[in-house]
Enzyme design. Sequence first.
Site, PDB file in Angstrom:
ATOM      1  N   GLY A 108       0.611  -1.247   0.001  1.00  0.00           N
ATOM      2  CA  GLY A 108      -0.099  -0.137  -0.012  1.00  0.00           C
ATOM      3  C   GLY A 108       0.685   1.446  -0.098  1.00  0.00           C
ATOM      4  O   GLY A 108       0.304   2.408   0.406  1.00  0.00           O
ATOM      5  N   ASN A 154       1.765   3.017  -2.458  1.00  0.00           N
ATOM      6  CA  ASN A 154       1.150   3.759  -3.477  1.00  0.00           C
ATOM      7  C   ASN A 154       0.051   4.545  -2.788  1.00  0.00           C
ATOM      8  O   ASN A 154      -0.378   5.779  -3.224  1.00  0.00           O
ATOM      9  CB  ASN A 154       0.845   3.214  -4.979  1.00  0.00           C
ATOM     10  CG  ASN A 154       2.245   3.119  -5.914  1.00  0.00           C
ATOM     11  OD1 ASN A 154       2.576   4.190  -6.286  1.00  0.00           O
ATOM     12  ND2 ASN A 154       2.722   1.961  -5.817  1.00  0.00           N
ATOM     13  N   ILE A 161      -7.834  -9.574 -11.542  1.00  0.00           N
ATOM     14  CA  ILE A 161      -8.358  -8.970 -12.551  1.00  0.00           C
ATOM     15  C   ILE A 161      -9.867  -8.384 -12.302  1.00  0.00           C
ATOM     16  O   ILE A 161     -10.566  -9.235 -11.742  1.00  0.00           O
ATOM     17  CB  ILE A 161      -8.541 -10.065 -13.677  1.00  0.00           C
ATOM     18  CG1 ILE A 161      -7.046 -10.557 -13.836  1.00  0.00           C
ATOM     19  CG2 ILE A 161      -9.086  -9.515 -14.910  1.00  0.00           C
ATOM     20  CD1 ILE A 161      -6.908 -11.871 -15.165  1.00  0.00           C
ATOM     21  N   HIS A 174       1.153   0.273 -13.465  1.00  0.00           N
ATOM     22  CA  HIS A 174       2.032  -1.126 -13.709  1.00  0.00           C
ATOM     23  C   HIS A 174       3.467  -0.745 -13.647  1.00  0.00           C
ATOM     24  O   HIS A 174       3.543   0.273 -14.469  1.00  0.00           O
ATOM     25  CB  HIS A 174       1.407  -1.746 -15.022  1.00  0.00           C
ATOM     26  CG  HIS A 174       2.210  -2.964 -15.168  1.00  0.00           C
ATOM     27  ND1 HIS A 174       1.690  -4.350 -14.554  1.00  0.00           N
ATOM     28  CD2 HIS A 174       3.267  -3.321 -15.960  1.00  0.00           C
ATOM     29  CE1 HIS A 174       2.651  -5.159 -15.059  1.00  0.00           C
ATOM     30  NE2 HIS A 174       3.501  -4.667 -15.940  1.00  0.00           N
TER      31      HIS A 174
HETATM   32  C1  GRF Z   1       3.537  -1.201  -7.578  1.00  0.00           C
HETATM   33  O1  GRF Z   1       4.956  -1.485  -8.108  1.00  0.00           O
HETATM   34  C2  GRF Z   1       2.440  -1.278  -8.524  1.00  0.00           C
HETATM   35  O2  GRF Z   1       3.161  -0.621  -9.869  1.00  0.00           O
HETATM   36  C3  GRF Z   1       2.061  -2.570  -8.955  1.00  0.00           C
HETATM   37  O3  GRF Z   1       1.972  -3.276  -7.719  1.00  0.00           O
HETATM   38  C4  GRF Z   1       2.935  -2.398  -6.706  1.00  0.00           C
HETATM   39  C5  GRF Z   1       2.113  -1.922  -5.407  1.00  0.00           C
HETATM   40  O4  GRF Z   1       3.180  -1.416  -4.633  1.00  0.00           O
HETATM   41  N1  GRF Z   1       0.969  -2.718  -9.630  1.00  0.00           N
HETATM   42  P1  GRF Z   1       2.505  -0.803  -3.225  1.00  0.00           P
HETATM   43  O5  GRF Z   1       1.371  -1.821  -2.457  1.00  0.00           O
HETATM   44  O6  GRF Z   1       1.653   0.351  -3.650  1.00  0.00           O
HETATM   45  O7  GRF Z   1       3.686  -0.587  -2.284  1.00  0.00           O
END
Ligand code: GRF
Length: 199
Positions: free
Chosen positions: A17, A19, A97, A114
Amino acid sequence: MSKEGPIRLAVFASGSGSNFEALVEAVRKQTVDAEVALLVCDKPDAFALTRAKRLAVPSVSFYPKQFPSKGSFEKEVLDHLEEAGVDLIVLAGYMRIIGSTLLEAFDNRIINIHPSLLPFYPGKQGIQDAFDAGAIETGVTVHLVDEGIDTGEILAQEKVAIDPDDTIESLEEKIHAVEHVLYPEVIQTYIKKLQKEYA
Ligand code: GRF
């Protein structure tokens, strides 16, 4: 369509989490003009839920396998999204998905990040796959979600060099650093577009 008040976001996550947290911080710094209304998690022991608690963001978590079908799971999620008045879904490390129930309800209103330069290295291990292939460059893609795996319309991309002395860990760190800046920026741009549609 018209709408009062700020755009309301739901973040979907399955893991750490980071992001999600970067987005909440951007909202609090007012660089993203929205509210993070809900964290949706499909792994009840994910660290993202701990972050949500600390950040005082409402969250719901599910064991999707306890539902008889993908459709019934997504209908339950949809009920929570509607209750929270969500306008835009932001996937951030959500390892599932998206099916037709959510895609139809949120047409062009689901965004994903991604960790590769799509169309290269789609799927679950974008960073590892680029590293293992010996690529000298990879990156980050933000895109709209459609029924495919990492195939929707690309909204933005940023390159990340893979240096000869990079390890998988150092590459992951570089990619996450880019993600935490790029994702809020692209979400803000997309919100502006949605607001024009709502106006
Ligand atoms: C990120 O690298 C994102 O691009 C991918 O999954 C990862 C998630 O990281 N889809 P976080 O859980 O936000 O640390």
